[in-house]
Design a protein around this motif. Structure first.
Motif, PDB file in Angstrom:
ATOM      1  N   THR A 120      70.881   4.525   8.442  1.00 53.11           N
ATOM      2  CA  THR A 120      71.898   5.212   7.486  1.00 53.11           C
ATOM      3  C   THR A 120      72.438   6.365   7.907  1.00 53.11           C
ATOM      4  OG1 THR A 120      72.526   5.036   5.235  1.00 53.11           O
ATOM      5  CG2 THR A 120      70.322   6.223   5.746  1.00 53.11           C
ATOM      6  N   GLY A 121      73.798   6.422   7.769  1.00 50.20           N
ATOM      7  CA  GLY A 121      74.355   7.794   7.916  1.00 50.20           C
ATOM      8  C   GLY A 121      74.555   8.043   9.520  1.00 50.20           C
ATOM      9  N   THR A 122      74.739   6.892   9.946  1.00 49.18           N
ATOM     10  CA  THR A 122      75.092   7.065  11.543  1.00 49.18           C
ATOM     11  C   THR A 122      76.175   6.251  11.967  1.00 49.18           C
ATOM     12  OG1 THR A 122      73.979   6.830  13.889  1.00 49.18           O
ATOM     13  CG2 THR A 122      73.690   4.846  12.303  1.00 49.18           C
ATOM     14  N   ASP A 123      76.816   6.455  13.295  1.00 51.84           N
ATOM     15  CA  ASP A 123      78.149   5.904  13.600  1.00 51.84           C
ATOM     16  C   ASP A 123      77.399   5.302  15.187  1.00 51.84           C
ATOM     17  OD1 ASP A 123      79.145   8.126  16.165  1.00 51.84           O
ATOM     18  OD2 ASP A 123      78.054   8.824  14.343  1.00 51.84           O
ATOM     19  N   LEU A 124      77.892   3.968  15.351  1.00 50.16           N
ATOM     20  CA  LEU A 124      77.366   2.936  16.583  1.00 50.16           C
ATOM     21  C   LEU A 124      78.736   2.933  17.464  1.00 50.16           C
ATOM     22  CD1 LEU A 124      75.718   1.625  18.320  1.00 50.16           C
ATOM     23  CD2 LEU A 124      76.047  -0.364  16.661  1.00 50.16           C
ATOM     24  N   ALA A 125      78.741   3.589  18.549  1.00 51.38           N
ATOM     25  CA  ALA A 125      79.894   3.416  19.426  1.00 51.38           C
ATOM     26  C   ALA A 125      79.790   2.048  20.011  1.00 51.38           C
ATOM     27  CB  ALA A 125      79.836   4.405  20.748  1.00 51.38           C
ATOM     28  N   VAL A 126      80.975   1.280  20.201  1.00 52.95           N
ATOM     29  CA  VAL A 126      81.296   0.069  20.599  1.00 52.95           C
ATOM     30  C   VAL A 126      82.634   0.297  21.683  1.00 52.95           C
ATOM     31  CG1 VAL A 126      81.377  -2.446  20.477  1.00 52.95           C
ATOM     32  CG2 VAL A 126      80.257  -0.921  18.521  1.00 52.95           C
ATOM     33  N   ASP A 127      82.463   1.190  22.595  1.00 53.42           N
ATOM     34  CA  ASP A 127      83.802   1.672  23.210  1.00 53.42           C
ATOM     35  C   ASP A 127      83.528   1.689  24.863  1.00 53.42           C
ATOM     36  OD1 ASP A 127      81.741   3.514  24.093  1.00 53.42           O
ATOM     37  OD2 ASP A 127      82.842   5.197  22.661  1.00 53.42           O
ATOM     38  N   GLY A 128      82.699   0.740  25.230  1.00 52.12           N
ATOM     39  CA  GLY A 128      82.576   0.530  26.656  1.00 52.12           C
ATOM     40  C   GLY A 128      82.449   1.801  27.471  1.00 52.12           C
TER      41      GLY A 128
ATOM     42  N   VAL B  37      74.953   3.575   4.588  1.00 50.92           N
ATOM     43  CA  VAL B  37      76.248   3.589   4.590  1.00 50.92           C
ATOM     44  C   VAL B  37      76.280   3.972   6.193  1.00 50.92           C
ATOM     45  CG1 VAL B  37      78.618   4.553   4.249  1.00 50.92           C
ATOM     46  CG2 VAL B  37      76.625   4.452   2.238  1.00 50.92           C
ATOM     47  N   THR B  38      77.036   3.289   6.974  1.00 55.91           N
ATOM     48  CA  THR B  38      77.168   3.429   8.419  1.00 55.91           C
ATOM     49  C   THR B  38      78.504   3.039   9.012  1.00 55.91           C
ATOM     50  OG1 THR B  38      76.603   1.152   9.028  1.00 55.91           O
ATOM     51  CG2 THR B  38      74.623   2.630   9.101  1.00 55.91           C
ATOM     52  N   CYS B  39      78.908   3.407  10.234  1.00 56.91           N
ATOM     53  CA  CYS B  39      80.271   2.840  10.725  1.00 56.91           C
ATOM     54  C   CYS B  39      80.245   2.602  12.153  1.00 56.91           C
ATOM     55  CB  CYS B  39      81.277   3.937  10.377  1.00 56.91           C
ATOM     56  SG  CYS B  39      81.040   5.372  11.483  1.00 56.91           S
ATOM     57  N   VAL B  40      81.113   1.571  12.617  1.00 52.68           N
ATOM     58  CA  VAL B  40      81.117   1.298  13.984  1.00 52.68           C
ATOM     59  C   VAL B  40      82.348   2.205  14.606  1.00 52.68           C
ATOM     60  CG1 VAL B  40      80.097  -0.693  13.897  1.00 52.68           C
ATOM     61  CG2 VAL B  40      82.370  -0.618  13.447  1.00 52.68           C
ATOM     62  N   ASN B  41      82.335   2.697  15.708  1.00 54.99           N
ATOM     63  CA  ASN B  41      83.489   3.435  16.333  1.00 54.99           C
ATOM     64  C   ASN B  41      83.899   2.524  17.578  1.00 54.99           C
ATOM     65  OD1 ASN B  41      83.170   5.423  14.528  1.00 54.99           O
ATOM     66  ND2 ASN B  41      82.105   6.863  16.046  1.00 54.99           N
ATOM     67  N   PRO B  42      84.509   1.574  17.489  1.00 56.78           N
ATOM     68  CA  PRO B  42      85.262   0.851  18.626  1.00 56.78           C
ATOM     69  C   PRO B  42      86.071   1.597  19.327  1.00 56.78           C
ATOM     70  CG  PRO B  42      85.581  -0.243  16.422  1.00 56.78           C
ATOM     71  CD  PRO B  42      85.419   1.307  16.274  1.00 56.78           C
TER      72      PRO B  42
ATOM     73  N   ILE C  13      76.836  -0.774   3.468  1.00 59.87           N
ATOM     74  CA  ILE C  13      78.185  -0.416   3.732  1.00 59.87           C
ATOM     75  C   ILE C  13      78.654  -0.277   4.923  1.00 59.87           C
ATOM     76  CG2 ILE C  13      80.260   0.844   3.062  1.00 59.87           C
ATOM     77  CD1 ILE C  13      79.029   1.554   0.507  1.00 59.87           C
ATOM     78  N   VAL C  14      79.512  -0.637   5.606  1.00 60.21           N
ATOM     79  CA  VAL C  14      79.608  -0.497   7.005  1.00 60.21           C
ATOM     80  C   VAL C  14      81.293  -0.528   7.128  1.00 60.21           C
ATOM     81  CG1 VAL C  14      79.855  -1.210   9.471  1.00 60.21           C
ATOM     82  CG2 VAL C  14      77.951  -2.105   8.041  1.00 60.21           C
ATOM     83  N   ASN C  15      81.680   0.916   7.620  1.00 60.48           N
ATOM     84  CA  ASN C  15      83.157   1.197   7.695  1.00 60.48           C
ATOM     85  C   ASN C  15      83.379   1.081   9.171  1.00 60.48           C
ATOM     86  OD1 ASN C  15      83.215   1.896   5.045  1.00 60.48           O
ATOM     87  ND2 ASN C  15      82.377   4.059   5.661  1.00 60.48           N
ATOM     88  N   THR C  16      84.384   0.510   9.541  1.00 65.60           N
ATOM     89  CA  THR C  16      85.216   0.413  10.811  1.00 65.60           C
ATOM     90  C   THR C  16      85.959   1.746  11.037  1.00 65.60           C
ATOM     91  OG1 THR C  16      85.580  -2.011  10.776  1.00 65.60           O
ATOM     92  CG2 THR C  16      86.826  -0.910  12.387  1.00 65.60           C
ATOM     93  N   CYS C  17      85.200   2.572  11.984  1.00 72.44           N
ATOM     94  CA  CYS C  17      85.974   3.941  12.341  1.00 72.44           C
ATOM     95  C   CYS C  17      86.635   3.687  13.619  1.00 72.44           C
ATOM     96  CB  CYS C  17      84.877   4.980  12.270  1.00 72.44           C
ATOM     97  SG  CYS C  17      85.524   6.521  12.437  1.00 72.44           S
ATOM     98  N   SER C  18      86.604   4.755  14.521  1.00 75.44           N
ATOM     99  CA  SER C  18      86.914   4.478  15.991  1.00 75.44           C
ATOM    100  C   SER C  18      86.515   5.513  16.635  1.00 75.44           C
ATOM    101  CB  SER C  18      88.567   4.681  15.648  1.00 75.44           C
ATOM    102  OG  SER C  18      89.254   4.624  17.195  1.00 75.44           O
TER     103      SER C  18
END
Length: 252
Positions: A233-241, A172-177, A129-134
């Motif tokens: 798992t359980g982590t968030d990946l920043a994609v925010d420049g 379960v993870t998420c991306v933080n754009p 599961i990948v959630n789009t966070c921010s």
């Protein structure tokens, strides 16, 4: 030649008909996945994507859409909880009704879709599961209190769900754009008194000096969703420049 990374896997992407969701769905399909898009406006999806109308603020709509996708795809291995809406203003600027509307989509939408998909994910050999966070979940942004609160909840849910589901083998993870060049941002800029100046301000607050592209976020989602990220798992990946972590000198 080796098979594509997602060969034999099925993915469901909410909000998959535009922006980050569409870019993600297309990338997953290009890497071998069968992909279904659940969206308010699923019309004119390019092949090989399939889609159906789903309102993530409505449990019956979500349950029906997830069941439809699972039947056509032959199961669900990957869930991308991407559907979301924006909000502007300080803490005093939005009425209770707007708070409820945003949380219904951004937070409870993730709950409903995940809940509906879990029986299928538990039968998968490579569930994710990948959630789009921010970035709004990790950095204080002006005039974004409501949106930040909703995405902060998504970040906390991601970690808690990861703890609950690790025993089932579900990652379960998420991306933080950061600020992404999407139709929503285009509409936001169009309402500004000076759209060019507002765009320049959005670009300037990211250390790279440019907006994030939907394809860049999609690439991060695909990494997290893929079997090669099996130890993540359980982590968030920043994609925010660099917005959340860098402190650079102003240009000029």
């Amino acid at each position: 030649m080796s098979e594509p990374e997602f060969a034999g896997l099925s993915a469901v992407v909410t909000g998959g008909a535009s922006g980050i969701g569409l870019a993600t769905a297309l990338l997953l399909a290009a890497r071998g996945a069968r992909v279904a898009c659940l969206d308010l406006k699923p019309d004119d999806l390019p092949e090989p994507l399939i889609g159906t109308h789903v309102d993530v603020s409505d449990a019956r709509s979500v349950d029906a859409g997830v069941a439809w996708a699972a039947e056509l795809l032959g199961g669900i291995d990957i869930l991308v909880n991407n559907a979301g809406i924006g909000a502007q203003g300080g803490v005093e600027d939005n009425p209770d009704e707007e708070w409820r509307r945003v949380f219904e989509v951004n937070v409870l939408g993730v709950v409903r879709t995940t809940r509906a998909a879990l029986p299928y994910l538990r039968r998968s050999a490579a569930p994710a599961i990948v959630n789009t966070c921010s970035v709004a979940a990790t950095a204080g942004l002006p005039a974004r209190v409501l949106y930040s609160a909703s995405k902060g909840a998504v970040l906390a849910m991601t970690r808690a769900m990861a703890a609950d589901l690790v025993g089932d083998g579900i990652r379960v993870t998420c991306v933080n754009p950061g600020t992404v060049a999407t139709p929503w941002v285009d509409r936001l800029l169009a309402r500004a008194d000076d759209p060019l100046a507002e765009r320049a301000a959005l670009e300037a607050r990211q250390p790279t000096g440019r907006l994030v592209s939907a394809d860049q976020v999609a690439a991060a989602i695909a990494y997290l969703a893929g079997p090669l990220a099996g130890a993540t798992t359980g982590t968030d990946l920043a994609v925010d420049g660099g917005m959340s972590g860098l402190r650079v000198r102003p240009r000029g």
